[in-house]
Design a protein around this motif. Structure first.
Motif, PDB file in Angstrom:
ATOM      1  N   LEU A   1       0.189  -0.031  12.993  1.00 11.62           N
ATOM      2  CA  LEU A   1       1.087  -0.967  12.323  1.00 11.62           C
ATOM      3  C   LEU A   1       0.357  -2.287  12.151  1.00 11.62           C
ATOM      4  CD1 LEU A   1       4.492  -0.342  14.145  1.00 11.62           C
ATOM      5  CD2 LEU A   1       3.712   0.592  11.960  1.00 11.62           C
ATOM      6  N   THR A   2       0.223  -2.728  10.918  1.00 16.04           N
ATOM      7  CA  THR A   2      -0.411  -4.003  10.633  1.00 16.04           C
ATOM      8  C   THR A   2       0.625  -5.123  10.744  1.00 16.04           C
ATOM      9  OG1 THR A   2       0.071  -3.888   8.266  1.00 16.04           O
ATOM     10  CG2 THR A   2      -1.982  -2.852   9.031  1.00 16.04           C
ATOM     11  N   ALA A   3       0.160  -6.365  10.667  1.00 21.45           N
ATOM     12  CA  ALA A   3       1.077  -7.500  10.673  1.00 21.45           C
ATOM     13  C   ALA A   3       2.033  -7.412   9.494  1.00 21.45           C
ATOM     14  CB  ALA A   3       0.282  -8.806  10.629  1.00 21.45           C
ATOM     15  N   GLU A   4       1.536  -6.907   8.360  1.00 23.92           N
ATOM     16  CA  GLU A   4       2.388  -6.730   7.184  1.00 23.92           C
ATOM     17  C   GLU A   4       3.482  -5.716   7.458  1.00 23.92           C
ATOM     18  OE1 GLU A   4       1.629  -6.135   2.436  1.00 23.92           O
ATOM     19  OE2 GLU A   4       0.593  -4.766   3.778  1.00 23.92           O
ATOM     20  N   ASN A   5       3.134  -4.595   8.112  1.00 22.33           N
ATOM     21  CA  ASN A   5       4.139  -3.598   8.461  1.00 22.33           C
ATOM     22  C   ASN A   5       5.226  -4.178   9.348  1.00 22.33           C
ATOM     23  OD1 ASN A   5       1.563  -1.088   8.887  1.00 22.33           O
ATOM     24  ND2 ASN A   5       2.792  -1.487   7.067  1.00 22.33           N
ATOM     25  N   LEU A   6       4.830  -5.015  10.314  1.00 25.22           N
ATOM     26  CA  LEU A   6       5.792  -5.574  11.262  1.00 25.22           C
ATOM     27  C   LEU A   6       6.773  -6.542  10.610  1.00 25.22           C
ATOM     28  CD1 LEU A   6       3.565  -6.235  14.413  1.00 25.22           C
ATOM     29  CD2 LEU A   6       5.122  -4.327  14.001  1.00 25.22           C
TER      30      LEU A   6
ATOM     31  N   ARG B   1       6.752  11.120   3.269  1.00 20.22           N
ATOM     32  CA  ARG B   1       5.837  10.104   2.785  1.00 20.22           C
ATOM     33  C   ARG B   1       6.310   8.740   3.246  1.00 20.22           C
ATOM     34  NH1 ARG B   1       8.015   6.931  -1.211  1.00 20.22           N
ATOM     35  NH2 ARG B   1       9.675   7.776  -2.527  1.00 20.22           N
ATOM     36  N   THR B   2       5.444   7.754   3.106  1.00 19.91           N
ATOM     37  CA  THR B   2       5.818   6.377   3.392  1.00 19.91           C
ATOM     38  C   THR B   2       6.489   5.766   2.163  1.00 19.91           C
ATOM     39  OG1 THR B   2       3.617   5.652   2.706  1.00 19.91           O
ATOM     40  CG2 THR B   2       3.967   6.050   5.056  1.00 19.91           C
ATOM     41  N   ASN B   3       7.104   4.584   2.332  1.00 20.37           N
ATOM     42  CA  ASN B   3       7.686   3.890   1.186  1.00 20.37           C
ATOM     43  C   ASN B   3       6.626   3.550   0.156  1.00 20.37           C
ATOM     44  OD1 ASN B   3      10.278   3.864   2.332  1.00 20.37           O
ATOM     45  ND2 ASN B   3       9.865   1.961   3.435  1.00 20.37           N
ATOM     46  N   ASN B   4       5.470   3.094   0.623  1.00 21.72           N
ATOM     47  CA  ASN B   4       4.387   2.704  -0.268  1.00 21.72           C
ATOM     48  C   ASN B   4       3.516   3.907  -0.605  1.00 21.72           C
ATOM     49  OD1 ASN B   4       5.250   0.034  -0.041  1.00 21.72           O
ATOM     50  ND2 ASN B   4       3.896  -0.366   1.696  1.00 21.72           N
ATOM     51  N   LEU B   5       3.202   4.036  -1.892  1.00 20.69           N
ATOM     52  CA  LEU B   5       2.307   5.082  -2.370  1.00 20.69           C
ATOM     53  C   LEU B   5       1.207   4.444  -3.209  1.00 20.69           C
ATOM     54  CD1 LEU B   5       4.918   7.762  -3.509  1.00 20.69           C
ATOM     55  CD2 LEU B   5       3.545   7.805  -1.419  1.00 20.69           C
ATOM     56  N   VAL B   6       0.180   5.231  -3.515  1.00 18.87           N
ATOM     57  CA  VAL B   6      -0.875   4.742  -4.402  1.00 18.87           C
ATOM     58  C   VAL B   6      -0.324   4.703  -5.820  1.00 18.87           C
ATOM     59  CG1 VAL B   6      -3.181   5.191  -5.314  1.00 18.87           C
ATOM     60  CG2 VAL B   6      -2.676   5.643  -2.904  1.00 18.87           C
ATOM     61  N   LYS B   7      -0.562   3.591  -6.518  1.00 19.90           N
ATOM     62  CA  LYS B   7      -0.030   3.391  -7.871  1.00 19.90           C
ATOM     63  C   LYS B   7      -1.152   3.427  -8.909  1.00 19.90           C
ATOM     64  CE  LYS B   7       3.664   0.399  -6.094  1.00 19.90           C
ATOM     65  NZ  LYS B   7       4.238  -0.977  -6.118  1.00 19.90           N
ATOM     66  N   SER B   8      -0.759   3.150 -10.165  1.00 19.09           N
ATOM     67  CA  SER B   8      -1.677   3.091 -11.310  1.00 19.09           C
ATOM     68  C   SER B   8      -2.342   4.442 -11.556  1.00 19.09           C
ATOM     69  CB  SER B   8      -2.734   2.003 -11.106  1.00 19.09           C
ATOM     70  OG  SER B   8      -2.140   0.736 -10.932  1.00 19.09           O
ATOM     71  N   LEU B   9      -1.528   5.481 -11.623  1.00 14.58           N
ATOM     72  CA  LEU B   9      -2.033   6.825 -11.881  1.00 14.58           C
ATOM     73  C   LEU B   9      -2.188   7.070 -13.377  1.00 14.58           C
ATOM     74  CD1 LEU B   9       0.270   8.738  -9.368  1.00 14.58           C
ATOM     75  CD2 LEU B   9      -2.021   7.825  -8.957  1.00 14.58           C
TER      76      LEU B   9
ATOM     77  N   PRO C   1      -0.723   3.120   2.764  1.00 18.26           N
ATOM     78  CA  PRO C   1      -0.972   2.303   1.575  1.00 18.26           C
ATOM     79  C   PRO C   1      -0.326   0.921   1.649  1.00 18.26           C
ATOM     80  CG  PRO C   1      -0.340   4.524   0.946  1.00 18.26           C
ATOM     81  CD  PRO C   1      -0.094   4.407   2.422  1.00 18.26           C
ATOM     82  N   THR C   2      -0.864   0.006   0.876  1.00 22.68           N
ATOM     83  CA  THR C   2      -0.349  -1.358   0.826  1.00 22.68           C
ATOM     84  C   THR C   2       0.807  -1.450  -0.161  1.00 22.68           C
ATOM     85  OG1 THR C   2      -1.867  -2.013  -0.936  1.00 22.68           O
ATOM     86  CG2 THR C   2      -2.644  -2.253   1.335  1.00 22.68           C
ATOM     87  N   ARG C   3       1.519  -2.570  -0.125  1.00 25.99           N
ATOM     88  CA  ARG C   3       2.635  -2.768  -1.043  1.00 25.99           C
ATOM     89  C   ARG C   3       2.197  -2.842  -2.493  1.00 25.99           C
ATOM     90  NH1 ARG C   3       6.178  -7.553   1.638  1.00 25.99           N
ATOM     91  NH2 ARG C   3       4.125  -8.148   2.429  1.00 25.99           N
ATOM     92  N   ASN C   4       0.946  -3.246  -2.739  1.00 23.20           N
ATOM     93  CA  ASN C   4       0.488  -3.347  -4.128  1.00 23.20           C
ATOM     94  C   ASN C   4      -0.011  -2.020  -4.682  1.00 23.20           C
ATOM     95  OD1 ASN C   4      -2.039  -2.938  -3.061  1.00 23.20           O
ATOM     96  ND2 ASN C   4      -2.817  -4.983  -3.504  1.00 23.20           N
ATOM     97  N   GLY C   5       0.086  -0.950  -3.874  1.00 26.60           N
ATOM     98  CA  GLY C   5      -0.255   0.370  -4.385  1.00 26.60           C
ATOM     99  C   GLY C   5      -1.689   0.793  -4.181  1.00 26.60           C
ATOM    100  N   SER C   6      -2.390   0.135  -3.268  1.00 27.40           N
ATOM    101  CA  SER C   6      -3.764   0.528  -2.958  1.00 27.40           C
ATOM    102  C   SER C   6      -3.772   1.452  -1.742  1.00 27.40           C
ATOM    103  CB  SER C   6      -4.622  -0.698  -2.653  1.00 27.40           C
ATOM    104  OG  SER C   6      -4.736  -1.527  -3.790  1.00 27.40           O
TER     105      SER C   6
END
Length: 275
Positions: A69-74, A92-100, A167-172
């Motif tokens: 868990l990162t600080a962002e996750n917390l 799956r998690t809420n965040n997924l990889v985007k820009s497919l 994955p991050t919130r920005n889809g990476s």
């Protein structure tokens, strides 16, 4: 991932009969001696994770023995209305990889040939699925995912084998997979199929997959690994079309059998649904 070193001694030592638990650092070496602040413990409890055995690691905090868990996750609030703590299914998690469609580059940094070949094997297995998400290993420049090593011996009867995050919130995709180079992790001559299976699993976390048995790790880890990892704010969203009963061969089980494991039929359904 982690290996039960006590079991290894009792069973006389062959990888085929040792149970391994997948341990996600997300970043290199754990800092076991660093105390965990009480406000962090409080946040972890509030998210539904167990606060037992929480450890500091580069990039965040290890909980449930295998989740970073990162600080962002917390601090990130859940945005999903489809969280559930239920049967053994694909999650799956809420965040997924985007820009497919998207190609993710992977670089192996300062690791031996078994890790390079293992990464190539994992990449080939994903690319064979003809998803909108593909992977390519590079040898120079900045990669989307870097596979690097850390050196850490056994602790409390277990040894960490590999690690990753979500994955991050920005889809990476999560940017780091860490692999243990300690001699008690993979041995003097690591098996490429096994190393590749671990990397394949960690890549699954990097693109948003949780454990198939997240709600009860005892299914694949045995009694010592029992526990619900919690839906929490990172999410545990059921992937439609995957089974509601135990799925013993899934590549995203919390613990492996210490051998070669790749996608089963239900894993392929889940991959195709998301990507």
């Amino acid at each position: 991932m982690r290996k039960n070193t006590i079991a290894a001694l009792l069973l006389g030592a062959t990888f085929a009969f040792i149970v391994y638990a997948c341990k996600k650092d997300g970043a290199p070496q754990q800092k076991d001696t660093e105390p965990v602040p009480q406000d962090v413990i409080a946040k972890i409890k509030a998210l539904g994770f167990s606060s037992s055995g929480v450890r500091a690691a580069e990039g965040g905090w290890l909980v449930e023995g295998d989740i970073l868990l990162t600080a962002e996750n917390l601090s990130e609030a859940s945005t999903s209305a489809n969280l559930r703590i239920a049967e053994t299914e694909q999650y799956r998690t809420n965040n997924l990889v985007k820009s497919l469609p998207r190609q993710i580059t992977v670089k192996v940094m300062d690791l031996g040939p078994a890790f390079v070949s293992g990464a190539d094997l994992a990449i080939a297995r994903y690319n064979a699925q003809n998803l909108q998400l593909t992977f390519r290993r590079i040898t120079s420049g900045k990669a989307d995912i870097t596979i690097k090593g850390f050196y850490q011996g056994p602790s409390g009867g277990f040894i960490t084998l590999g690690s990753a995050g979500f994955p991050t919130r920005n889809g990476s995709p999560y940017s780091t997979i860490s692999m243990n180079t300690h001699e008690q992790a993979y041995g003097a001559n690591p098996n490429v199929d096994y190393v590749g299976s671990v990397i394949q699993h960690e890549m699954g976390h990097c693109i948003g997959f949780r454990h198939t048995d997240y709600m009860n790790r005892a299914f694949s880890c045995g009694a010592s690994g029992a526990g619900n990892e919690g839906a929490s704010n990172v999410g545990a969203v059921h992937i439609p079309g995957t089974p509601t009963g135990p799925d013993a061969a899934s590549w995203m089980l919390a613990c492996s059998n210490g051998g070669n494991r790749t996608f089963n039929a239900n894993d392929i359904v889940a991959l195709n649904y998301l990507y």
